[in-house]
Design a protein around this motif. Structure first.
Motif, short mmCIF file in Angstrom:
data_model
loop_
_atom_site.label_atom_id
_atom_site.label_comp_id
_atom_site.label_asym_id
_atom_site.label_seq_id
_atom_site.Cartn_x
_atom_site.Cartn_y
_atom_site.Cartn_z
N ASP A 56 0.85 -1.19 0.00
CA ASP A 56 0.00 0.00 0.00
C ASP A 56 0.88 1.23 0.00
O ASP A 56 2.08 1.19 0.28
CB ASP A 56 -0.96 0.01 1.19
CG ASP A 56 -0.26 -0.08 2.52
OD1 ASP A 56 0.52 0.85 2.85
OD2 ASP A 56 -0.47 -1.07 3.25
N LEU A 57 0.26 2.36 -0.32
CA LEU A 57 1.00 3.62 -0.48
C LEU A 57 1.57 4.12 0.84
O LEU A 57 2.64 4.75 0.87
CB LEU A 57 0.07 4.67 -1.10
CG LEU A 57 0.73 5.80 -1.88
CD1 LEU A 57 1.65 5.26 -2.95
CD2 LEU A 57 -0.34 6.68 -2.51
N ASP A 58 0.89 3.88 1.94
CA ASP A 58 1.39 4.32 3.24
C ASP A 58 2.72 3.64 3.56
O ASP A 58 3.65 4.28 4.09
CB ASP A 58 0.37 4.00 4.33
CG ASP A 58 -0.85 4.90 4.26
OD1 ASP A 58 -0.77 5.97 3.62
OD2 ASP A 58 -1.89 4.53 4.82
N LEU A 116 3.32 13.45 -3.69
CA LEU A 116 2.54 12.83 -4.76
C LEU A 116 1.91 13.90 -5.64
O LEU A 116 1.53 14.98 -5.15
CB LEU A 116 1.42 11.96 -4.18
CG LEU A 116 1.86 10.70 -3.41
CD1 LEU A 116 0.65 10.01 -2.81
CD2 LEU A 116 2.62 9.75 -4.32
N LYS A 144 2.64 14.02 1.18
CA LYS A 144 1.98 12.92 1.88
C LYS A 144 2.66 12.57 3.19
O LYS A 144 2.00 12.32 4.21
CB LYS A 144 1.91 11.68 0.99
CG LYS A 144 1.27 10.46 1.67
CD LYS A 144 1.11 9.29 0.72
CE LYS A 144 0.56 8.08 1.45
NZ LYS A 144 -0.75 8.33 2.09
N THR A 160 10.90 3.44 -6.33
CA THR A 160 9.60 3.84 -5.76
C THR A 160 8.52 3.82 -6.83
O THR A 160 7.38 3.40 -6.58
CB THR A 160 9.70 5.24 -5.15
OG1 THR A 160 10.69 5.24 -4.13
CG2 THR A 160 8.37 5.68 -4.56
N MET A 215 5.13 1.69 -6.66
CA MET A 215 3.81 2.30 -6.77
C MET A 215 2.99 1.62 -7.85
O MET A 215 1.77 1.38 -7.69
CB MET A 215 3.93 3.79 -7.04
CG MET A 215 4.49 4.58 -5.85
SD MET A 215 4.83 6.33 -6.24
CE MET A 215 3.18 6.95 -6.52
N GLN A 256 -0.48 -0.49 -7.37
CA GLN A 256 -1.68 -0.27 -8.19
C GLN A 256 -2.15 -1.57 -8.82
O GLN A 256 -3.35 -1.89 -8.80
CB GLN A 256 -1.38 0.77 -9.28
CG GLN A 256 -2.60 1.10 -10.14
CD GLN A 256 -2.30 2.19 -11.16
OE1 GLN A 256 -1.18 2.69 -11.24
NE2 GLN A 256 -3.30 2.54 -11.95
#
Length: 348
Positions: A27-29, A52, A61, A155, A159, A163
């Motif tokens: 996940d993005l976190d 972002l 973020k 990164t 990401m 997705q």
């Protein structure tokens, strides 16, 4: 090996570790957490931020810094150094922020930042940026910028993986929901088919006019009852009845009236079937003396006639299973007994 070489080797180890952690991020976190810490460690920065692209704005973020920067804030792409790095698709290396026209000085005055490096995440169509900051003037060297850009490239991959992972998870959820719905539909259809088959079977064994068993239904259930009674060493009494009426009313009412009378005379567990017209079969167990059963039936018929103002007559043929006869033999005996019976009996 000199100190700079040792330091660079350690930085490479830090980069490899960060890349490995990013490959496992779901996940993005988690990506933001890895990037902010790794970026600061790679170049010995006093702060690092993960930015972002959010439409035409930069969304800060997450951050890891000696004092707060801009976490959670959004700024226009055109007025932000992270936006410049994304729009120009190249790193911004700034030794003195107050000497660089690309920097919105008012946004930096409340912070500790004096120097920075901002690298875009993905060279083609950047989706974000990684920023590192120093509290004292410092010009990042080519190796440091290269390490940060390598982190940014990894990164970008992470990401994209997140997705893809999320899309796959959503497809799995959607597919699971489709399968659940399909299984529910199949289950409902199976239940409906079973219900229809049961209805068809019940209708095929039920007399449509009276709701009693018909011949087929009687034969099936009587065979089962006879076998159960045989296992328990309990005799069965089979009655073959012919019900008639002396009334001049419509003949179609006779089966209904006769069925109502027979239901009143026998127990719920006794099998009652209509063969047609006023002809019926009854199978009863645990009845005691068969002649007493016949006497009660005649007495019940008389009481029914008086109460219902009817004039039903009854001829009876009966057979007992005490000699071990099968159902076909019992039916034949009862039928023969019916034909030997005299005129219909109506009252006591």
């Amino acid at each position: 090996m000199d100190g700079s070489a040792v330091s660079y080797e350690r930085n490479l180890e830090c980069l490899v570790r960060a890349i490995q952690e990013l490959s496992l991020a779901r996940d993005l976190d988690r990506i933001a957490e890895i990037v902010r810490s790794a970026a600061r460690e790679l170049v010995g920065a006093d702060g690092a931020t993960f930015v972002l692209r959010d439409g035409d704005r930069c969304f800060y973020k997450d951050e890891d810094a000696i004092s707060p920067l801009w976490k959670g804030l959004r700024f226009p792409m055109e007025t932000c150094i992270s936006g410049w790095a994304m729009l120009n698709r190249e790193p911004a290396v700034i030794e003195d922020i107050y000497q660089d026209p690309r920097i919105p000085h008012d946004a930096y005055r409340p912070t500790f930042v004096k120097s920075l490096v901002m690298v875009p995440i993905r060279s083609m169509a950047p989706v974000g940026a990684i920023g590192t900051y120093w509290a004292t003037p410092r010009l990042a060297n080519v190796r440091e910028v290269g390490l940060l850009q390598a982190l940014a490239d990894s990164t970008s991959v992470a990401m994209e993986n997140v997705q893809l992972y999320n899309e796959l998870e959503q497809r799995v959820i959607a597919r699971t929901q489709e399968l659940v719905a399909a299984n529910r539909l199949l289950y409902d259809e199976a239940c409906e088919r079973e219900r229809v088959e049961q209805d068809i079977q019940r209708f095929s064994m039920t007399d449509e006019l009276t709701g009693l068993h018909n011949r087929l239904g009687f034969l099936r259930h009587a065979a089962e009852s006879l076998e159960t009674s045989r296992q328990r060493d309990t005799p069965c009494l089979l009655l073959h009845l012919q019900v008639e009426s002396n009334d001049s009313g419509p003949a179609e009412n006779l089966p209904l009236v006769a069925a109502r009378m027979l239901r009143a005379q026998f127990r719920r567990d006794d099998l009652i079937a209509r063969l047609g017209g006023g002809e019926f079969l009854v199978l009863t167990t645990g009845y005691g003396d068969p002649h007493a059963v016949l006497q009660r039936l005649r007495a019940g018929l008389g009481a029914f006639n008086r109460a219902a103002e009817q004039s039903l007559t009854l001829r009876i043929g009966h057979a007992e299973s005490s000699r071990g006869q099968d159902l076909e033999q019992l039916l034949q005996e009862a039928d023969n007994a019916l034909h030997r019976a005299g005129p219909g009996w109506s009252s006591d």
